[in-house]
Design a protein around this motif. Sequence first.
Motif, PDB file in Angstrom:
ATOM      1  N   VAL A  61      55.215  21.776  29.797  1.00 29.36           N
ATOM      2  CA  VAL A  61      55.950  20.930  30.750  1.00 29.36           C
ATOM      3  C   VAL A  61      55.042  20.427  31.866  1.00 29.36           C
ATOM      4  N   GLY A  62      54.323  21.321  32.480  1.00 26.10           N
ATOM      5  CA  GLY A  62      53.418  20.968  33.568  1.00 26.10           C
ATOM      6  C   GLY A  62      52.757  22.230  34.072  1.00 26.10           C
ATOM      7  N   PRO A  63      51.740  22.072  34.932  1.00 27.63           N
ATOM      8  CA  PRO A  63      51.006  23.238  35.411  1.00 27.63           C
ATOM      9  C   PRO A  63      51.927  24.237  36.100  1.00 27.63           C
ATOM     10  N   GLY A  64      51.860  25.489  35.689  1.00 29.28           N
ATOM     11  CA  GLY A  64      52.639  26.544  36.330  1.00 29.28           C
ATOM     12  C   GLY A  64      54.084  26.635  35.874  1.00 29.28           C
ATOM     13  N   ILE A  65      54.545  25.672  35.070  1.00 24.32           N
ATOM     14  CA  ILE A  65      55.951  25.670  34.679  1.00 24.32           C
ATOM     15  C   ILE A  65      56.150  26.469  33.388  1.00 24.32           C
ATOM     16  N   THR A  66      57.032  27.445  33.469  1.00 26.03           N
ATOM     17  CA  THR A  66      57.411  28.227  32.304  1.00 26.03           C
ATOM     18  C   THR A  66      58.499  27.468  31.562  1.00 26.03           C
ATOM     19  N   ALA A  67      58.246  27.166  30.296  1.00 27.01           N
ATOM     20  CA  ALA A  67      59.197  26.363  29.537  1.00 27.01           C
ATOM     21  C   ALA A  67      60.182  27.236  28.783  1.00 27.01           C
ATOM     22  N   PRO A  71      62.910  22.712  26.150  1.00 24.55           N
ATOM     23  CA  PRO A  71      61.829  21.828  26.593  1.00 24.55           C
ATOM     24  C   PRO A  71      60.514  22.083  25.867  1.00 24.55           C
ATOM     25  N   PRO A  81      59.374  16.425  28.167  1.00 24.98           N
ATOM     26  CA  PRO A  81      60.455  17.419  28.316  1.00 24.98           C
ATOM     27  C   PRO A  81      61.196  17.311  29.649  1.00 24.98           C
ATOM     28  N   ILE A  82      60.659  16.530  30.580  1.00 19.34           N
ATOM     29  CA  ILE A  82      61.399  16.330  31.827  1.00 19.34           C
ATOM     30  C   ILE A  82      62.328  15.127  31.667  1.00 19.34           C
ATOM     31  N   TRP A 347      54.015  30.597  31.805  1.00 23.80           N
ATOM     32  CA  TRP A 347      53.475  29.272  32.085  1.00 23.80           C
ATOM     33  C   TRP A 347      52.099  29.055  31.456  1.00 23.80           C
ATOM     34  N   HIS A 348      51.531  30.088  30.849  1.00 27.29           N
ATOM     35  CA  HIS A 348      50.161  29.957  30.347  1.00 27.29           C
ATOM     36  C   HIS A 348      50.092  28.937  29.208  1.00 27.29           C
ATOM     37  N   PRO A 349      49.043  28.122  29.196  1.00 27.30           N
ATOM     38  CA  PRO A 349      48.885  27.162  28.107  1.00 27.30           C
ATOM     39  C   PRO A 349      48.848  27.857  26.740  1.00 27.30           C
ATOM     40  N   ILE A 379      42.462  21.069  27.257  1.00 24.23           N
ATOM     41  CA  ILE A 379      43.788  21.510  27.706  1.00 24.23           C
ATOM     42  C   ILE A 379      44.597  20.237  27.862  1.00 24.23           C
TER      43      ILE A 379
ATOM     44  N   MET B   1      55.165  15.362  37.021  1.00 24.81           N
ATOM     45  CA  MET B   1      55.974  16.427  37.599  1.00 24.81           C
ATOM     46  C   MET B   1      55.991  16.262  39.112  1.00 24.81           C
ATOM     47  N   ARG B 360      44.634  34.891  32.612  1.00 27.97           N
ATOM     48  CA  ARG B 360      44.111  34.992  31.259  1.00 27.97           C
ATOM     49  C   ARG B 360      42.597  34.849  31.389  1.00 27.97           C
ATOM     50  N   PRO B 387      51.280  24.943  42.024  1.00 22.82           N
ATOM     51  CA  PRO B 387      52.271  25.388  41.023  1.00 22.82           C
ATOM     52  C   PRO B 387      51.767  26.553  40.164  1.00 22.82           C
ATOM     53  N   ILE B 388      50.492  26.523  39.795  1.00 23.17           N
ATOM     54  CA  ILE B 388      49.966  27.620  38.972  1.00 23.17           C
ATOM     55  C   ILE B 388      49.935  28.911  39.789  1.00 23.17           C
ATOM     56  N   ALA B 391      53.379  30.297  40.057  1.00 24.45           N
ATOM     57  CA  ALA B 391      53.772  30.932  38.795  1.00 24.45           C
ATOM     58  C   ALA B 391      53.188  32.336  38.723  1.00 24.45           C
ATOM     59  N   LEU B 396      58.231  31.042  40.416  1.00 19.78           N
ATOM     60  CA  LEU B 396      58.769  29.865  39.736  1.00 19.78           C
ATOM     61  C   LEU B 396      59.663  30.290  38.575  1.00 19.78           C
ATOM     62  N   TYR B 399      62.057  26.693  33.196  1.00 16.07           N
ATOM     63  CA  TYR B 399      62.710  25.384  33.044  1.00 16.07           C
ATOM     64  C   TYR B 399      63.389  25.335  31.670  1.00 16.07           C
TER      65      TYR B 399
END
Lengths: 401, 401
Positions: A61-67, A71, A81-82, A347-349, A379, B1, B360, B387-388, B391, B396, B399
């Motif tokens: 979704v975006g940096p720091g955002i847990t999906a 989404p 997803p937004i 939120w990790h990639p 990334i 975002m 990580r 944001p990171i 998180a 956070l 979503y």
Amino acid sequence: MDLSFLQDKIISGQTKIVMIIMDGLGGLPLEPGGKTELETAITPNLNSLAAQSELGLTVPVGPGITAGSGPGHLAIFGYDPIEYEIGRGALEALGVDFELGIKDVAARGNFCTVDTKGNLLDRRAGRLPTEISQELAKLLRTIKVEGVEFFIEPVKEHRFAFVIRGQGLGDALTETDPLKTGVPALKMHALRPDSEKTAICVNQFVDKARLLLANKQPANMILLRGFTKFPKIPMYQELFALNPAAIAVNGMYRGVARLAGMTILDLKGDTLIDEFSALEKNWNSFDFFYLHVKQTDTCGENGDFTGKVRVIEEVDAQIARLMALKPDVVIVGGDHSTPSVLKSHSWHPVPVLLYSKYARGNGITEFGEQACTHGSLGILPAKAIMPIALAHAGRLAKYGA
Amino acid sequence: MDLSFLQDKIISGQTKIVMIIMDGLGGLPLEPGGKTELETAITPNLNSLAAQSELGLTVPVGPGITAGSGPGHLAIFGYDPIEYEIGRGALEALGVDFELGIKDVAARGNFCTVDTKGNLLDRRAGRLPTEISQELAKLLRTIKVEGVEFFIEPVKEHRFAFVIRGQGLGDALTETDPLKTGVPALKMHALRPDSEKTAICVNQFVDKARLLLANKQPANMILLRGFTKFPKIPMYQELFALNPAAIAVNGMYRGVARLAGMTILDLKGDTLIDEFSALEKNWNSFDFFYLHVKQTDTCGENGDFTGKVRVIEEVDAQIARLMALKPDVVIVGGDHSTPSVLKSHSWHPVPVLLYSKYARGNGITEFGEQACTHGSLGILPAKAIMPIALAHAGRLAKYGA
């Protein structure tokens, strides 16, 4: 780059794309400096595929955002997803495999307990057993309101999916759940004229439910919230000129795939082997396959590091069957991370691998979080994966002369 | 975002975030193939922290764009530095530690020299000594105009910060500086009705200043430009539910931090040791700390490679004091690069380190530009860091379901 830009460049073809989504694939080491679940797993087939693939990390979704899974899936399917949000009501209905349609408005329902004055005592009716919910759902199904249809599908314990179907319905509605006890359930009202009919019909339904359930204990009333219409997302057929199929055991993933226009394939059982068998059996009938692996996420949520490692190894064992089909493009990735040390989505990639004969090598022969950090995809937003896959499949025309 | 998307997902907590900003941190080697200032510095503590952190490179504004300190800070604070621009007038006032308020309009002022006809001879009055500016500023402070207040704060040489305070003021104003000599200072006028009162009051001020300064040499007149209202940016309290504090010696950084809602902490002196002492002393009262190190930038601007290396080593020596406080998340980064070989700010991405127990790993045990290129954060917009960090601090919510 929006979807219409992409859609304009789509060219039809015969090539085949397979997307394997291990739910919650991304992880964390048990100790700082250690290996993640994916790095711990012994995955000779994925490693060999990695050597012929581009690697990277997707940001759902975006940096720091847990999906959430909704989404997270929309993103890896190529949607923003937004922009394309799936409301809670729709997710609840999709989760029980309900085939939501364009005339539907869905909500999350709760059985609850009220006192003789109608004030809420327990918003969840003591989390009553699912079997009792199923009986009560049958009762609610007898309710009729002129001009619309209702569907009640038990989910788990006190929860059920509620769907109203008819012409001219809207989802700009307040909720009946006051989110606290000691007060009565709220009367619903419309926030826009297009939702007035819905409010009237749902209020009539709730009034009838109150009477029907009056003598039931502890579940003598219902609460409704999260009203959402059928989420309209551009379908793969028109968007990407793909004929897509989905292989998934769980309702929610089947539901999201259905929204994208995918045909849901029948499964003989609910194992990984059954899923790959469905892939083999239907290979000639579709040109895009989404195959969903649920257990990676389940183990992550349960804090079961070893279990998640084992599931990844089981997927690895199926890779030979997949490659024997000679797919043109293979994506192996996840919808979000679910590190078992966190016991939750994070939120990790998410590691991703994109195989095609046109893959630019990474010089890396391993599929894992650190390896993917050094991959040639970098990334990138999860929604970028589908355009790249389409390009590798020869499905995207040049932009400009 | 956008920020409102983020704000909707914020959850309150007890975790603590520390952001150490070494101004102009990013550098360049003295010779191609050599080491940068950060890579040259002996930093055992930062290296050890790097081993438990995610590394990356931040892009303050956009590719190729050299950021000033204002936008560089806004970006690392989490704001879009193009959307939230701080005008020159406001920056001048913030730079002298002036507490700009919502009823203020600020501008940059110059003392200048005009001939007997009022035509400009020197827009900077021969860059007159700061001490003389300070005397003239006292004179200007005697000017009164009905219904508004004026503040005149000397900056350096011919420059001063000019602030007008009152009800119903606007900043849609032309400038009085014609930006060339041989012509008179321009009369100011409003570009929107909301700024008409301001134009009238400022013109009256300028007329009175002309009379007051008439016999002063060489500074016998003033020029005003860059009118800006108090820049409104969402404050950390409402935006991130943080209770933030700032530790900075220089006015401009204190000013930008104040705009973001940070409490400016008192310092016993202006050394790094004093700054970290303020961090320790106030540890229990706040949950976000911004600590600014100015000298890295100053050395960079002066072309002092060795000096910049030494300042970085001095910061490294304080890291143990920081980690003894057991912060949940630590960010060590910069607002922009200031390579000493360039003697100026530059566009190069800035090394960043993000420590948390949920980091990580990168498999990297060094903090430097090349090391950060291989980090798990990748190369990312500076505004993505907050944001990171939130998180990692458990601040956070997810979503979607």
